[in-house]
Structures are given as C-alpha cells and as structure tokens.
Design a protein around this motif. Structure first.
Motif, short mmCIF file in Angstrom:
data_model
loop_
_atom_site.label_atom_id
_atom_site.label_comp_id
_atom_site.label_asym_id
_atom_site.label_seq_id
_atom_site.Cartn_x
_atom_site.Cartn_y
_atom_site.Cartn_z
N VAL A 28 0.84 -1.19 0.00
CA VAL A 28 0.00 0.00 0.00
C VAL A 28 0.88 1.25 0.00
CG1 VAL A 28 -1.70 1.32 1.33
CG2 VAL A 28 -1.93 -1.16 1.11
N ASP A 29 1.96 1.22 0.77
CA ASP A 29 2.86 2.39 0.84
C ASP A 29 3.46 2.71 -0.52
OD1 ASP A 29 2.38 2.74 3.54
OD2 ASP A 29 4.17 1.65 4.16
N THR A 30 3.88 1.68 -1.26
CA THR A 30 4.45 1.92 -2.58
C THR A 30 3.39 2.45 -3.54
OG1 THR A 30 6.11 0.19 -2.26
CG2 THR A 30 5.66 0.85 -4.53
N ALA A 31 2.23 1.82 -3.53
CA ALA A 31 1.15 2.27 -4.41
C ALA A 31 0.76 3.70 -4.11
CB ALA A 31 -0.05 1.33 -4.27
N ARG A 32 0.68 4.04 -2.83
CA ARG A 32 0.32 5.40 -2.43
C ARG A 32 1.39 6.40 -2.89
NH1 ARG A 32 -0.43 4.91 2.94
NH2 ARG A 32 -2.64 4.53 2.65
N ALA A 33 2.64 6.04 -2.71
CA ALA A 33 3.73 6.94 -3.11
C ALA A 33 3.70 7.22 -4.61
CB ALA A 33 5.08 6.34 -2.70
N VAL A 34 3.44 6.19 -5.40
CA VAL A 34 3.36 6.38 -6.85
C VAL A 34 2.16 7.26 -7.19
CG1 VAL A 34 3.01 5.25 -9.08
CG2 VAL A 34 4.55 4.24 -7.41
N HIS A 35 1.02 6.97 -6.60
CA HIS A 35 -0.18 7.76 -6.86
C HIS A 35 0.03 9.23 -6.51
CE1 HIS A 35 -4.40 8.80 -7.17
NE2 HIS A 35 -4.30 9.36 -5.99
N GLU A 36 0.58 9.47 -5.34
CA GLU A 36 0.82 10.86 -4.91
C GLU A 36 1.86 11.54 -5.81
OE1 GLU A 36 1.77 10.45 -0.75
OE2 GLU A 36 -0.33 10.16 -0.20
N GLY A 37 2.88 10.81 -6.22
CA GLY A 37 3.88 11.38 -7.12
C GLY A 37 3.30 11.75 -8.46
N ILE A 38 2.43 10.88 -8.98
CA ILE A 38 1.77 11.16 -10.26
C ILE A 38 0.87 12.39 -10.13
CG2 ILE A 38 -0.02 10.30 -11.83
CD1 ILE A 38 1.26 7.49 -11.43
N ALA A 39 0.08 12.44 -9.07
CA ALA A 39 -0.83 13.57 -8.87
C ALA A 39 -0.07 14.88 -8.75
CB ALA A 39 -1.69 13.33 -7.63
N LYS A 40 1.01 14.87 -7.98
CA LYS A 40 1.81 16.09 -7.80
C LYS A 40 2.44 16.53 -9.12
CE LYS A 40 5.76 17.94 -5.29
NZ LYS A 40 6.92 17.62 -4.47
N PHE A 41 3.03 15.58 -9.84
CA PHE A 41 3.67 15.92 -11.11
C PHE A 41 2.64 16.44 -12.12
CE2 PHE A 41 5.12 14.79 -15.40
CZ PHE A 41 6.30 15.52 -15.46
N ALA A 42 1.47 15.80 -12.17
CA ALA A 42 0.42 16.24 -13.09
C ALA A 42 -0.02 17.66 -12.78
CB ALA A 42 -0.77 15.29 -13.01
N GLN A 43 -0.20 17.95 -11.50
CA GLN A 43 -0.62 19.29 -11.11
C GLN A 43 0.45 20.33 -11.45
OE1 GLN A 43 -1.34 19.84 -6.91
NE2 GLN A 43 -2.71 21.56 -7.30
N GLU A 44 1.70 20.02 -11.13
CA GLU A 44 2.80 20.96 -11.39
C GLU A 44 3.02 21.19 -12.88
OE1 GLU A 44 6.08 19.19 -9.32
OE2 GLU A 44 5.43 19.94 -7.37
N SER A 45 2.85 20.15 -13.68
CA SER A 45 3.11 20.27 -15.12
C SER A 45 1.87 20.65 -15.91
CB SER A 45 3.70 18.96 -15.65
OG SER A 45 2.78 17.90 -15.47
N LYS A 46 0.72 20.75 -15.20
CA LYS A 46 -0.55 21.11 -15.83
C LYS A 46 -0.96 20.10 -16.91
CE LYS A 46 -0.25 26.03 -14.76
NZ LYS A 46 -0.36 25.81 -13.38
N LEU A 47 -0.69 18.82 -16.63
CA LEU A 47 -1.09 17.73 -17.51
C LEU A 47 -2.19 16.93 -16.82
CD1 LEU A 47 2.47 16.47 -18.52
CD2 LEU A 47 0.88 17.75 -19.97
N ALA A 48 -2.98 16.24 -17.63
CA ALA A 48 -4.02 15.38 -17.06
C ALA A 48 -3.36 14.24 -16.28
CB ALA A 48 -4.89 14.82 -18.17
N ARG A 49 -3.88 13.95 -15.09
CA ARG A 49 -3.32 12.89 -14.27
C ARG A 49 -3.30 11.56 -15.00
NH1 ARG A 49 -4.35 8.61 -12.13
NH2 ARG A 49 -6.53 8.77 -12.67
N LEU A 50 -4.36 11.25 -15.73
CA LEU A 50 -4.42 9.99 -16.46
C LEU A 50 -3.33 9.92 -17.53
CD1 LEU A 50 -5.82 7.30 -16.94
CD2 LEU A 50 -7.39 8.47 -18.49
#
Length: 66
Positions: A28-50
């Motif tokens: 769960v910790d690994t999955a959460r870290a990836v999910h949070e990293g993707i969300a943060k990167f998507a928001q910062e780069s203004k790209l769709a999370r998907l």
C-alpha cells in the motif's frame, strides 16, 4: 500523446512498484507513493493525471532495453 519528461524520482517509484507487482508483493505504501507522485507531477506540469499515469507506466514497463 506527447512524450513526457518524467523526473528521476517518479521513474524510480514506478520501477519499484512494477517490480513489486511482478513479484506479487505490491505494498500500500508503494502504491500510495506512486499515486501521490503522479498527482503532484500532473498538477505541477498542468497535464491530465491519467495522461501522466499512462505515460509513466509506458516509460517504465515498455522501456527499450539498451
């Protein structure tokens, strides 16, 4: 979809998750870290999370071996 320049830490997180998935031991910790990293990167780069998630998985799971 255009090629996305992912940060090294996000690539490393996805590689860890992919290795854990293949070994049948994704945490769960690994999955959460990836999910949070993707969300943060998507928001910062203004790209769709998907788009970020799909691009990251493609970059890690289907990388051309050197």
């Amino acid at each position: 979809m255009a090629t996305i320049d992912f940060p090294d830490d996000l690539i490393a997180l996805e590689r860890t998750a992919w290795a854990e998935i293949q070994a049948g031991r994704l945490t769960v910790d690994t999955a959460r870290a990836v999910h949070e990293g993707i969300a943060k990167f998507a928001q910062e780069s203004k790209l769709a999370r998907l788009d970020v998630e799909m691009g990251l998985k493609k970059a890690v799971r289907h990388a051309v071996e050197a």
